[in-house]
Design a protein around this motif. Structure first.
Motif, PDB file in Angstrom:
ATOM      1  N   GLN A 263      51.556 102.980   5.935  1.00  0.00           N
ATOM      2  CA  GLN A 263      52.489 102.497   4.908  1.00  0.00           C
ATOM      3  C   GLN A 263      53.372 103.655   4.426  1.00  0.00           C
ATOM      4  OE1 GLN A 263      50.559 100.041   1.960  1.00  0.00           O
ATOM      5  NE2 GLN A 263      51.990 100.643   0.351  1.00  0.00           N
ATOM      6  N   ALA A 265      54.021 106.375   6.133  1.00  0.00           N
ATOM      7  CA  ALA A 265      54.907 106.772   7.238  1.00  0.00           C
ATOM      8  C   ALA A 265      56.143 105.873   7.277  1.00  0.00           C
ATOM      9  CB  ALA A 265      54.155 106.712   8.564  1.00  0.00           C
ATOM     10  N   ILE A 266      55.938 104.586   6.999  1.00  0.00           N
ATOM     11  CA  ILE A 266      57.083 103.660   6.976  1.00  0.00           C
ATOM     12  C   ILE A 266      57.991 104.000   5.793  1.00  0.00           C
ATOM     13  CG2 ILE A 266      57.760 101.251   6.619  1.00  0.00           C
ATOM     14  CD1 ILE A 266      55.206 100.470   8.199  1.00  0.00           C
ATOM     15  N   ARG A 267      57.381 104.199   4.637  1.00  0.00           N
ATOM     16  CA  ARG A 267      58.187 104.463   3.443  1.00  0.00           C
ATOM     17  C   ARG A 267      59.034 105.721   3.595  1.00  0.00           C
ATOM     18  NH1 ARG A 267      57.637 101.993  -1.305  1.00  0.00           N
ATOM     19  NH2 ARG A 267      55.422 101.490  -1.084  1.00  0.00           N
ATOM     20  N   TRP A 268      58.474 106.749   4.230  1.00  0.00           N
ATOM     21  CA  TRP A 268      59.183 108.020   4.359  1.00  0.00           C
ATOM     22  C   TRP A 268      59.900 108.166   5.697  1.00  0.00           C
ATOM     23  CZ3 TRP A 268      60.085 110.977   0.221  1.00  0.00           C
ATOM     24  CH2 TRP A 268      59.312 110.721  -0.931  1.00  0.00           C
ATOM     25  N   GLY A 269      59.906 107.057   6.476  1.00  0.00           N
ATOM     26  CA  GLY A 269      60.662 107.088   7.727  1.00  0.00           C
ATOM     27  C   GLY A 269      60.120 108.050   8.772  1.00  0.00           C
ATOM     28  N   ASP A 270      58.793 108.217   8.803  1.00  0.00           N
ATOM     29  CA  ASP A 270      58.183 109.117   9.771  1.00  0.00           C
ATOM     30  C   ASP A 270      57.953 108.395  11.105  1.00  0.00           C
ATOM     31  OD1 ASP A 270      56.697 110.921  11.231  1.00  0.00           O
ATOM     32  OD2 ASP A 270      55.173 111.262   9.691  1.00  0.00           O
ATOM     33  N   GLY A 271      59.022 108.294  11.877  1.00  0.00           N
ATOM     34  CA  GLY A 271      58.976 107.571  13.151  1.00  0.00           C
ATOM     35  C   GLY A 271      58.013 108.183  14.157  1.00  0.00           C
ATOM     36  N   LEU A 274      54.474 106.911  13.658  1.00  0.00           N
ATOM     37  CA  LEU A 274      54.348 105.529  14.135  1.00  0.00           C
ATOM     38  C   LEU A 274      54.278 105.517  15.668  1.00  0.00           C
ATOM     39  CD1 LEU A 274      56.985 103.798  11.800  1.00  0.00           C
ATOM     40  CD2 LEU A 274      54.515 103.905  11.468  1.00  0.00           C
TER      41      LEU A 274
ATOM     42  N   LEU B 195      51.589  95.632  12.696  1.00  0.00           N
ATOM     43  CA  LEU B 195      51.155  96.863  12.040  1.00  0.00           C
ATOM     44  C   LEU B 195      49.639  96.891  11.861  1.00  0.00           C
ATOM     45  CD1 LEU B 195      52.595  99.402  10.835  1.00  0.00           C
ATOM     46  CD2 LEU B 195      52.076  98.410   8.605  1.00  0.00           C
ATOM     47  N   PRO B 234      56.097 100.851  22.154  1.00  0.00           N
ATOM     48  CA  PRO B 234      56.072 101.738  20.986  1.00  0.00           C
ATOM     49  C   PRO B 234      57.445 102.039  20.378  1.00  0.00           C
ATOM     50  CG  PRO B 234      54.729 102.643  22.767  1.00  0.00           C
ATOM     51  CD  PRO B 234      55.488 101.489  23.340  1.00  0.00           C
ATOM     52  N   ARG B 238      58.396 101.063  16.612  1.00  0.00           N
ATOM     53  CA  ARG B 238      58.755 102.122  15.662  1.00  0.00           C
ATOM     54  C   ARG B 238      60.068 101.743  14.970  1.00  0.00           C
ATOM     55  NH1 ARG B 238      61.226 107.008  18.523  1.00  0.00           N
ATOM     56  NH2 ARG B 238      62.830 105.395  18.620  1.00  0.00           N
ATOM     57  N   PHE B 241      59.829  98.960  12.257  1.00  0.00           N
ATOM     58  CA  PHE B 241      59.298  99.367  10.951  1.00  0.00           C
ATOM     59  C   PHE B 241      60.286 100.245  10.191  1.00  0.00           C
ATOM     60  CE2 PHE B 241      55.417  98.303  13.370  1.00  0.00           C
ATOM     61  CZ  PHE B 241      55.078  97.210  12.602  1.00  0.00           C
ATOM     62  N   LEU B 242      61.009 101.085  10.920  1.00  0.00           N
ATOM     63  CA  LEU B 242      61.987 101.948  10.246  1.00  0.00           C
ATOM     64  C   LEU B 242      63.189 101.148   9.744  1.00  0.00           C
ATOM     65  CD1 LEU B 242      61.920 105.092  12.585  1.00  0.00           C
ATOM     66  CD2 LEU B 242      60.671 104.728  10.435  1.00  0.00           C
ATOM     67  N   LYS B 245      62.073  98.241   6.481  1.00  0.00           N
ATOM     68  CA  LYS B 245      61.180  98.925   5.561  1.00  0.00           C
ATOM     69  C   LYS B 245      60.839  98.102   4.318  1.00  0.00           C
ATOM     70  CE  LYS B 245      62.240 103.303   5.054  1.00  0.00           C
ATOM     71  NZ  LYS B 245      62.715 104.636   4.553  1.00  0.00           N
ATOM     72  N   VAL B 248      58.789  94.854   5.001  1.00  0.00           N
ATOM     73  CA  VAL B 248      57.453  95.180   5.509  1.00  0.00           C
ATOM     74  C   VAL B 248      56.580  95.736   4.381  1.00  0.00           C
ATOM     75  CG1 VAL B 248      56.148  96.761   7.021  1.00  0.00           C
ATOM     76  CG2 VAL B 248      58.096  95.483   7.937  1.00  0.00           C
ATOM     77  N   LEU B 249      57.142  96.631   3.577  1.00  0.00           N
ATOM     78  CA  LEU B 249      56.345  97.208   2.481  1.00  0.00           C
ATOM     79  C   LEU B 249      55.963  96.145   1.462  1.00  0.00           C
ATOM     80  CD1 LEU B 249      58.114 100.673   1.938  1.00  0.00           C
ATOM     81  CD2 LEU B 249      55.935 100.220   3.098  1.00  0.00           C
ATOM     82  N   LEU B 252      53.238  93.995   3.136  1.00  0.00           N
ATOM     83  CA  LEU B 252      52.053  94.830   3.297  1.00  0.00           C
ATOM     84  C   LEU B 252      51.344  95.011   1.958  1.00  0.00           C
ATOM     85  CD1 LEU B 252      50.564  96.407   5.460  1.00  0.00           C
ATOM     86  CD2 LEU B 252      52.106  98.343   5.067  1.00  0.00           C
TER      87      LEU B 252
END
Lengths: 306, 306
Positions: A263, A265-271, A274, B195, B234, B238, B241-242, B245, B248-249, B252
């Motif tokens: 969650q 990673a999604i919020r902070w855009g950490d592709g 993922l 997810l 993948p 990815r 989700f990006l 956001k 999904v949040l 979730l």
């Protein structure tokens, strides 16, 4: 006592698993006589109509009195009451096993209620479908599937060998395991998956912004995969969670921790995070298919017209 | 412009969905000419070997120059770059659509990069399998599945009608929706399910107390159902989700809230709460089957020898 033949087997509870067991035993001509017990008279009548056994009893005490092997195919929460009910008539030296999804609590319930002469060997064939009832069973359900036996320490080796031979004759692959370890393994491979499947179906049906009709209509996007196991028998699954509390809570804690990291990673855009996970999970799928534990056909082999 | 025939269609990205689209269009003889574009030369060569189109281009600017319809079948994170690359050569009045799982971000990316004369009509056929690549496609993938179009407000009605006719001719059922609502609906029916599937497969493979071999061996207890969608592409996921956001949040958050309540019910032994949920979720499964959105066969119809 080393061969796998029993003169009389009592199958207590004639749902999906009990009725599949009766069919598999009949298919293999593995026993002299099958006695079927169920306190639900409708289920018992259906079993009789389907010809699943040689005798039909609504009273478990009557059902087990001639049995060399009793297999309890009932929700795990019912084990203690059934143990009590069958204790007075159980034949000396009879093997008592079960097919429940939790093992430590079953061993405890049966040990507390059955006479000392009984050979208690809990078991769990890891097989099933989302359907319930005597009509849902089929003889090949256990073919090539794993059946885990969790005999207590110091249990009778000959009785264990005989039960092992019985499941092997049915067509299952037999594995021995400590009951506590079984409950931990199944918590992650079965119990938590069921819980999150039930949960997301509940979440989806409670939304105000998306209608149930939309959820159903667009379920092919992935959601429908979860609804299959969320259609499993409610009583059986309630009992699983109540009887494997510690292991389920432990695994659920890890699941939630990992989900919280995703969650974030999604919020902070950490592709990259993922992508790394999504790549790693493909490998597990490949290994499940290589191990013959699932179909390699796309979409589980759901029918597509070509 | 009201019939569904296009002289030249450019399919950009020839993975599972692009190649299925090419096959479905060819099966129905729906267009004059299919131009296939992919910057991955190996995929392009495989598409040519499979005879999926009439022309093959590694440069999207070359691919789209004669196209009346361009369908972008690429991960949603690639839309902006592709929009920029094709803008100079796009034919006046061409329809530009896509098949991405997120719609608001695609509309934004294409609107920002394509010339004003382009008819941008984002689309999403809700169909697929866990397989990837040109060889994984098949002509019937969209038969009877929903295809959601999310035209912008004030979009050209004739262009929308023509694209709608195109998908209907392919065999899909077409639904119109606002892009933001689409993203909310798919967050619960597709994105969050993916997810949590990815997540539980990750959790299971990270355990110290249960080995990967045990997870794989006993995956038939339920876990394997999750591994199918956790084997999906993948890069595509990815990007989903990006690019979705917020929705999904939001979904979730609800999932986690509900799961925490279930966790509490297990901890405190509240069997009634579990039973109530497990009964309610069966009904959703029944409705999905009644709506023709999944197979009623036990175990998704996975092969069982009878």
């Amino acid at each position: 006592m080393s061969d796998s033949h029993f003169d009389t087997v009592a199958i207590v509870g004639i749902g999906l698993i009990g009725s599949s067991l009766a069919r598999a035993v009949a298919r293999g001509k593995l026993v002299g006589r099958i006695v079927i017990a169920d306190r639900d008279v409708a289920a018992l009548a259906e079993a009789e109509r389907l010809g699943l056994g040689q005798a039909y009893e609504s009273d478990v005490a009557d059902a087990v009195k001639d049995a060399d092997l009793v297999v309890l195919c009932v929700p795990v929460g019912a084990m203690e009451a059934i143990g009590k009910a069958m204790a007075p008539t159980l034949k000396p030296g009879a093997i008592v096993s079960d097919v429940g999804s939790v093992k430590a609590s079953v061993l405890k319930a049966l040990s507390a209620t059955l006479p000392a002469h009984a050979h208690i060997i809990p078991g769990h064939p890891v097989a099933g479908t989302e359907k319930s009832g005597p009509g849902a069973g089929f003889a090949s359900l256990f073919d090539g599937r794993w059946c885990i036996l969790t005999p207590p320490e110091g249990g009778d080796a000959a009785a264990v060998a005989k039960l092992k031979g019985f499941w092997a004759a049915i067509g299952a692959e037999v594995e021995m395991m400590d009951a506590a370890h079984h409950d931990l393994v199944l918590a992650i491979t079965s119990h938590v998956p069921h819980l999150i499947a039930y949960n997301i179906v509940g979440t989806a049906s409670d939304l105000e912004t998306v209608t149930d009709s939309e959820v159903i209509k667009y379920s092919a996007g992935g959601f429908r995969d979860f609804t299959r196991i969320a259609a499993s028998d409610p009583t059986m699954w309630r009992d699983v969670f109540l009887n494997n509390k510690e292991a389920v809570l432990e695994m659920l804690g890890r699941f939630t921790e990992d989900l919280t990291a995703l969650q974030r990673a999604i919020r902070w855009g950490d592709g990259d995070a993922l992508f790394e996970l999504f790549t790693r999970t493909r490998e597990i799928r490949r290994r499940i298919i290589d191990a013959g534990q699932d179909s390699a056909a796309p979409d589980f082999g759901r029918p597509h017209e070509e």
